[in-house]
Structure formats: C-alpha cells, structure tokens
Motif scaffolding. Structure first.
Motif, PDB file in Angstrom:
ATOM      1  N   ARG A  41       0.609  -1.149   0.100  1.00 47.05           N
ATOM      2  CA  ARG A  41       0.097  -0.163   0.057  1.00 47.05           C
ATOM      3  C   ARG A  41       0.959   1.300  -0.077  1.00 47.05           C
ATOM      4  O   ARG A  41       0.525   2.076  -0.610  1.00 47.05           O
ATOM      5  CB  ARG A  41      -0.791   0.160   1.091  1.00 47.05           C
ATOM      6  CG  ARG A  41      -1.729   1.284   1.324  1.00 47.05           C
ATOM      7  CD  ARG A  41      -2.160   1.422   2.605  1.00 47.05           C
ATOM      8  NE  ARG A  41      -3.294   2.450   2.516  1.00 47.05           N
ATOM      9  CZ  ARG A  41      -3.172   3.485   2.182  1.00 47.05           C
ATOM     10  NH1 ARG A  41      -1.898   4.376   2.107  1.00 47.05           N
ATOM     11  NH2 ARG A  41      -4.177   4.546   2.280  1.00 47.05           N
ATOM     12  N   ALA A  44       2.461   1.870  -3.358  1.00 49.44           N
ATOM     13  CA  ALA A  44       1.693   2.136  -4.531  1.00 49.44           C
ATOM     14  C   ALA A  44       1.339   3.601  -4.041  1.00 49.44           C
ATOM     15  O   ALA A  44       1.224   4.473  -5.143  1.00 49.44           O
ATOM     16  CB  ALA A  44       0.287   1.367  -4.065  1.00 49.44           C
ATOM     17  N   GLU A  45       0.904   3.897  -2.967  1.00 50.15           N
ATOM     18  CA  GLU A  45       0.550   5.342  -2.572  1.00 50.15           C
ATOM     19  C   GLU A  45       1.782   6.571  -2.961  1.00 50.15           C
ATOM     20  O   GLU A  45       1.537   7.304  -3.539  1.00 50.15           O
ATOM     21  CB  GLU A  45      -0.024   5.613  -1.375  1.00 50.15           C
ATOM     22  CG  GLU A  45      -0.683   6.867  -1.207  1.00 50.15           C
ATOM     23  CD  GLU A  45      -1.518   6.887   0.099  1.00 50.15           C
ATOM     24  OE1 GLU A  45      -2.701   6.952   0.247  1.00 50.15           O
ATOM     25  OE2 GLU A  45      -0.703   7.094   1.275  1.00 50.15           O
ATOM     26  N   SER A  46       2.956   6.121  -2.573  1.00 49.95           N
ATOM     27  CA  SER A  46       4.206   7.275  -2.714  1.00 49.95           C
ATOM     28  C   SER A  46       4.449   7.198  -3.927  1.00 49.95           C
ATOM     29  O   SER A  46       4.832   8.410  -4.421  1.00 49.95           O
ATOM     30  CB  SER A  46       5.247   6.769  -1.661  1.00 49.95           C
ATOM     31  OG  SER A  46       5.755   5.536  -1.983  1.00 49.95           O
ATOM     32  N   LEU A  47       4.458   6.155  -4.835  1.00 43.49           N
ATOM     33  CA  LEU A  47       4.977   6.297  -6.246  1.00 43.49           C
ATOM     34  C   LEU A  47       3.839   6.591  -7.106  1.00 43.49           C
ATOM     35  O   LEU A  47       4.112   6.818  -8.415  1.00 43.49           O
ATOM     36  CB  LEU A  47       5.687   4.833  -6.587  1.00 43.49           C
ATOM     37  CG  LEU A  47       6.737   4.722  -5.930  1.00 43.49           C
ATOM     38  CD1 LEU A  47       7.644   3.333  -6.496  1.00 43.49           C
ATOM     39  CD2 LEU A  47       7.962   5.839  -5.908  1.00 43.49           C
ATOM     40  N   ALA A  48       2.619   6.424  -6.701  1.00 37.96           N
ATOM     41  CA  ALA A  48       1.168   6.467  -7.377  1.00 37.96           C
ATOM     42  C   ALA A  48       1.240   5.507  -8.373  1.00 37.96           C
ATOM     43  O   ALA A  48       0.968   5.971  -9.882  1.00 37.96           O
ATOM     44  CB  ALA A  48       1.085   7.965  -8.001  1.00 37.96           C
ATOM     45  N   ILE A  49       1.601   4.422  -8.003  1.00 36.71           N
ATOM     46  CA  ILE A  49       1.393   3.127  -9.153  1.00 36.71           C
ATOM     47  C   ILE A  49       0.444   2.134  -8.688  1.00 36.71           C
ATOM     48  O   ILE A  49      -0.083   2.130  -7.528  1.00 36.71           O
ATOM     49  CB  ILE A  49       2.798   2.548  -9.302  1.00 36.71           C
ATOM     50  CG1 ILE A  49       3.265   1.857  -7.937  1.00 36.71           C
ATOM     51  CG2 ILE A  49       3.824   3.399  -9.957  1.00 36.71           C
ATOM     52  CD1 ILE A  49       4.568   1.088  -8.212  1.00 36.71           C
ATOM     53  N   ASN A  50      -0.045   1.511  -9.409  1.00 34.76           N
ATOM     54  CA  ASN A  50      -1.167   0.444  -9.187  1.00 34.76           C
ATOM     55  C   ASN A  50      -0.456  -0.540  -8.129  1.00 34.76           C
ATOM     56  O   ASN A  50       0.618  -1.290  -8.537  1.00 34.76           O
ATOM     57  CB  ASN A  50      -1.313  -0.526 -10.579  1.00 34.76           C
ATOM     58  CG  ASN A  50      -2.672  -1.197 -10.568  1.00 34.76           C
ATOM     59  OD1 ASN A  50      -2.914  -1.820  -9.549  1.00 34.76           O
ATOM     60  ND2 ASN A  50      -3.145  -1.174 -11.862  1.00 34.76           N
ATOM     61  N   PRO A  51      -1.079  -0.858  -7.236  1.00 32.72           N
ATOM     62  CA  PRO A  51      -0.642  -1.972  -6.273  1.00 32.72           C
ATOM     63  C   PRO A  51      -0.554  -3.206  -6.755  1.00 32.72           C
ATOM     64  O   PRO A  51       0.191  -3.957  -6.193  1.00 32.72           O
ATOM     65  CB  PRO A  51      -2.051  -1.993  -4.924  1.00 32.72           C
ATOM     66  CG  PRO A  51      -3.094  -1.131  -5.592  1.00 32.72           C
ATOM     67  CD  PRO A  51      -2.554  -0.370  -6.535  1.00 32.72           C
TER      68      PRO A  51
ATOM     69  N   ARG B 166      -0.553  14.574  -9.207  1.00 32.96           N
ATOM     70  CA  ARG B 166       0.340  13.403  -8.565  1.00 32.96           C
ATOM     71  C   ARG B 166      -0.404  13.008  -7.033  1.00 32.96           C
ATOM     72  O   ARG B 166      -0.672  12.018  -6.845  1.00 32.96           O
ATOM     73  CB  ARG B 166       1.850  13.844  -8.464  1.00 32.96           C
ATOM     74  CG  ARG B 166       2.329  12.586  -7.836  1.00 32.96           C
ATOM     75  CD  ARG B 166       4.030  12.817  -7.552  1.00 32.96           C
ATOM     76  NE  ARG B 166       4.673  11.760  -6.905  1.00 32.96           N
ATOM     77  CZ  ARG B 166       5.091  10.392  -7.343  1.00 32.96           C
ATOM     78  NH1 ARG B 166       4.898  10.537  -8.706  1.00 32.96           N
ATOM     79  NH2 ARG B 166       5.591   9.779  -6.709  1.00 32.96           N
ATOM     80  N   MET B 173      -4.588   5.409  -5.752  1.00 34.44           N
ATOM     81  CA  MET B 173      -3.931   4.145  -5.649  1.00 34.44           C
ATOM     82  C   MET B 173      -3.784   3.693  -4.100  1.00 34.44           C
ATOM     83  O   MET B 173      -3.926   2.472  -3.936  1.00 34.44           O
ATOM     84  CB  MET B 173      -2.529   4.249  -6.096  1.00 34.44           C
ATOM     85  CG  MET B 173      -2.398   4.488  -7.445  1.00 34.44           C
ATOM     86  SD  MET B 173      -3.066   3.214  -8.486  1.00 34.44           S
ATOM     87  CE  MET B 173      -4.481   3.909  -9.195  1.00 34.44           C
ATOM     88  N   ARG B 195       1.486   4.269 -15.511  1.00 29.39           N
ATOM     89  CA  ARG B 195       1.932   3.665 -14.222  1.00 29.39           C
ATOM     90  C   ARG B 195       0.705   3.160 -13.404  1.00 29.39           C
ATOM     91  O   ARG B 195       1.118   2.345 -12.358  1.00 29.39           O
ATOM     92  CB  ARG B 195       2.338   5.059 -13.431  1.00 29.39           C
ATOM     93  CG  ARG B 195       3.844   5.451 -13.678  1.00 29.39           C
ATOM     94  CD  ARG B 195       4.297   6.417 -12.922  1.00 29.39           C
ATOM     95  NE  ARG B 195       3.718   7.770 -12.820  1.00 29.39           N
ATOM     96  CZ  ARG B 195       3.805   8.637 -13.870  1.00 29.39           C
ATOM     97  NH1 ARG B 195       4.724   8.345 -14.712  1.00 29.39           N
ATOM     98  NH2 ARG B 195       3.041   9.420 -14.025  1.00 29.39           N
TER      99      ARG B 195
END
Lengths: 138, 301
Positions: A41, A44-51, B166, B173, B195
């Motif tokens: 989680r 996913a949140e810090s990089l803004a990528i799909n978990p 962002r 996410m 992404r």
C-alpha cells in the motif's frame, strides 16, 4: 527499509524496476535476511502506481526465493545476494573516487564519464568473450 | 474473470448523431482501467451510461451483471466523479460530507473525515474557495465514502497542476490498495495511465478500438527497426500498425502473432504511449479480445 525510486523515462516496466532495486539492495548488503520490504500500500501510494504492480514484483521475487510474504504482516527478505566480494567494495570505491577526481580534473562531464565507462565495459567484455571463444576452439 | 462493467453493441444517440455506437467492451473486477480516446470519442457518454445517468438507445450495459439505473443496490456500489469534479460551491466541506451521509444508505463517515484530515483540507472552507487540487480530492473522498465496488472517474486530473495531479493519483492508488475498488478512469495523460492502469480501453468515434490487459497488449506489440524495406515486403511480422521509412531504414510498430526471428529486424519493446498513439492514428486497426475481423493489413496496406 529501502525506498523505491522510479525512472519515468525508462522503458523498463515498472515492476521490473522494483525488482531490480530490491536485487541491487540485496547485492550491496543494504537489505539482509529478515529485513522487511515496504508495504504494498505504501509503495503504491507514494509512487502513485497500481498496487498490483507492486504485488507482481514481490511475487516474482518470491518465486526466485529471495523474499517471502507472511500473510497480514508483510514481505521479508529470505536470502541475500551479497557475495564475499562485498568486503572489497570499500577499497574499490575509494579507487574509483580517486579515478573520478582525475577524470573531472581532466574536464570531462558526467555524461562523458558514463559514456567512457560503458564503452570500455562493453569492449572489455567482448574481448573476454572472444578470448574464451578461441580457447574453447583450441 | 468476472466483469465489473460490460457493454454489448452499446449505442447512444444525441439527436441525429451517435455519441456511441456498436461499443463492446469489458472491465474485469479488481482492475484499474484507463479509458482513453480523442475528445468527442464517447468517453463521457460511456461513463454516464455506466452510472445510469443516461439510457442506452441500442445494445446493453451491465454493471456487476445488472442494468444500471434499475436497482438502488447497484447504485450504492458505484461511485462517480464527473468531469471538472463539480461540488456545490456554497457548501462547506463538512456540509458536503453531511449531505453525502444523508443521501447514501451506505456511508463511512470516519473514512471521509480521516482522509480529509490527512489531506489537510479545512472542513469549514466553502467548496467554491478550495483550490482545484483540493476540490478534486474532496470529490474523490465523497465518491469513495460510500465504499463503492466500482469507481468511475471522468478526467479527474485534467485541470490540475502536476503536483495536485500526483497527489490525486497517490490518493487513488492508496484507495485501490485499501479497498480493492475496481476503477475506470478516462484520461489523456498516457504517462499516468502507464503507471496506474492494468487494463486499457481505447475508444474512437463511438466504439471500442482496443480492449485488454496492459501486460498482454505490451507483450503482443513490438517496434522493429531494420534496413529499408519496401512496403508490402514485410513477411511474418504480424499486423503492421505504423510504418515509417528513411532512405536507409524502416521502422515498424507491429502486433505480433509470436516471436520474431527474422535477423533483419532489430526488435524492441513498446511503451503504452507508443501503442495507444499508433492505434489512435490508425482508425482501421483494432485489438479486441475474441473473434474480431481485423482488416487485412501488413501486406501492402
């Protein structure tokens, strides 16, 4: 705990970048058996990528036997990738730093250094392979 | 894999023009799907049909197997954030949360207040006085506080600056990781899509042109670089989507049927951006699951 960084300009798939960074950390001893990887989680949140991308990377590392997932707790390192050569890293790094001082004194910029290292590496590897090939025939 | 959203030959007419026609696609449960296409392709129409704000003139739309608009239970399972994230400008954030709790049978007040707190959004500020980024975040919180299984977002970040964009994608996410929400969001920002999304829907002129898993689509497409080859002389490379030539070199973007072994071609991976742009530039090309009649291209096309 390591922190992942993404190269937005890289063509390498995001999950491959994550795998590579974990392996690199295992190689240089930044991650050791028992250490925990960042939570899915949080990555996913810090990089803004799909978990699911993070899960996919962790699953691949698990298949390779490098980490293990513990349900409800997290993902932990099982095996290190650092080799005995790690103890020599310090001395080699100092050599490299001394060499870099000379390079910058000679007026090369960062891109030129990288280009020089890459072309030299390629040339040396090719020579090695060529030699091994000939020895194989002889 | 079950579908959160499925349409079959879906059509919607505005006067004499069709906003959407013959549109068949699916979004699997648990996926984060991107809805991509030029302006006027039918993206907003599709989202409004999915949430039940519009009725189809042709074909079918199913959300978790049911027609939207018919059942109250279904409406509770779908969250929708319309384009430009509209909020009542004279309501404070706290009043908007209260409104949400009164209008929805399922509502998680703690979740809403907790998320707004983390975002440092003042609860006593009127919505009309929030920044664009804050407004988008509040709209997202209001849409997820009813804990929907499917979240539909219509260009949620289009008007935001890069930092706010962002932060919005980070929040989204985080929600997906926490709640396993299925997401379908329309966007022009292919970098964000690459992404965040594992499912891709490309619509063009009212129908679906590409539908599928991002991993599979990327695995099927390749860029080939080789010596100048005359058009129509490529054999065994699959379907050619885009070609360009210089006097020495030919570059192709292809959808392959399998590995390419021909030694003349230097084969490399494609990015999602390459892929989407190639399809958008070529209205005749399609990548759809199941039996689809692909136009005969690649040879002399």
């Amino acid at each position: 705990m390591i922190e992942f960084l993404l190269d937005g300009h890289s063509r390498e798939a995001t999950y491959m970048q994550l795998i590579r960074q974990v392996k690199q950390a295992l190689r240089v001893g930044m991650l050791e058996p028992g250490d925990q990887l960042p939570k899915v989680r949080e990555v996913a949140e810090s990089l803004a990528i799909n978990p699911n991308t993070v899960l996919k990377a962790y699953r691949q590392l698990e298949i390779e036997g490098l980490v293990e997932g513990r349900v409800g707790v997290g993902t932990f390192v099982r095996r290190s990738l650092s080799r005995p050569t790690l103890v020599t890293h310090g001395a080699l790094r100092r050599d490299l730093e001394a060499w870099l001082d000379r390079v910058f004194a000679a007026g090369l910029d960062e891109e030129e250094v990288v280009a020089l290292v890459e072309t030299t590496l390629r040339a040396v590897f090719q020579e090695d392979r060529f030699r091994q090939g000939r020895e194989g025939i002889a | 894999m079950t579908s959160a959203l499925e349409t079959t030959d879906l059509g919607k007419r505005y006067g004499r023009d069709w906003g959407l026609r013959g549109c068949s696609l699916r979004v699997p449960v648990g996926s984060v799907a991107a809805l991509v296409g030029p302006n006027g392709a039918g993206k907003s129409t599709l989202l409004h049909l999915a949430v039940g704000l519009l009725k189809p003139d042709e074909g079918e739309v199913r959300v978790f197997g049911k027609a939207p608009g018919d059942s109250r239970e279904l409406l509770e399972q779908v969250g929708f954030v319309a384009q430009d994230t509209p909020l009542y400008p004279d309501f404070t954030v706290a009043e908007l949360v209260k409104l949400g709790s009164k209008l929805n049978r399922t509502w998680d007040d703690d979740l809403a207040v907790d998320r707004l707190g983390k975002l440092d959004i003042p609860l006593d500020r009127k919505a009309g006085r929030l920044s664009g980024g804050q407004r988008a975040q509040v709209a997202l919180v209001l849409a997820i506080a009813k804990r929907p299984r499917l979240l539909l977002l219509d260009e949620p970040v289009a008007a935001l600056d890069p930092l706010a964009r962002r932060e919005f994608m980070q929040a989204l996410m985080g929600i997906v990781a926490d709640q396993g929400t299925t997401v379908l969001h329309s966007s022009h920002l292919l970098g964000d899509v690459e992404r965040t999304c594992d499912w891709l829907v490309v619509v063009r002129k009212g129908s679906a042109q590409v539908v599928g898993s991002v991993d599979e689509l990327l695995a099927e497409h390749r860029t080939l670089i080789g010596p100048r080859t005359r058009e129509g002389e490529y054999s065994g490379v699959g379907t050619v989507l885009r070609e360009s030539h210089t006097d020495k070199q030919t570059t192709l973007l292809v959808r392959t049927g399998g590995p390419i072994h021909h030694p003349a071609w230097n084969v490399s991976d494609v990015t999602l951006e390459d892929l989407v742009l190639a399809y958008l530039a070529d209205p005749n090309a399609a990548a759809l699951p199941g039996p689809v009649s692909l136009p005969q291209r690649g040879v002399g096309a």
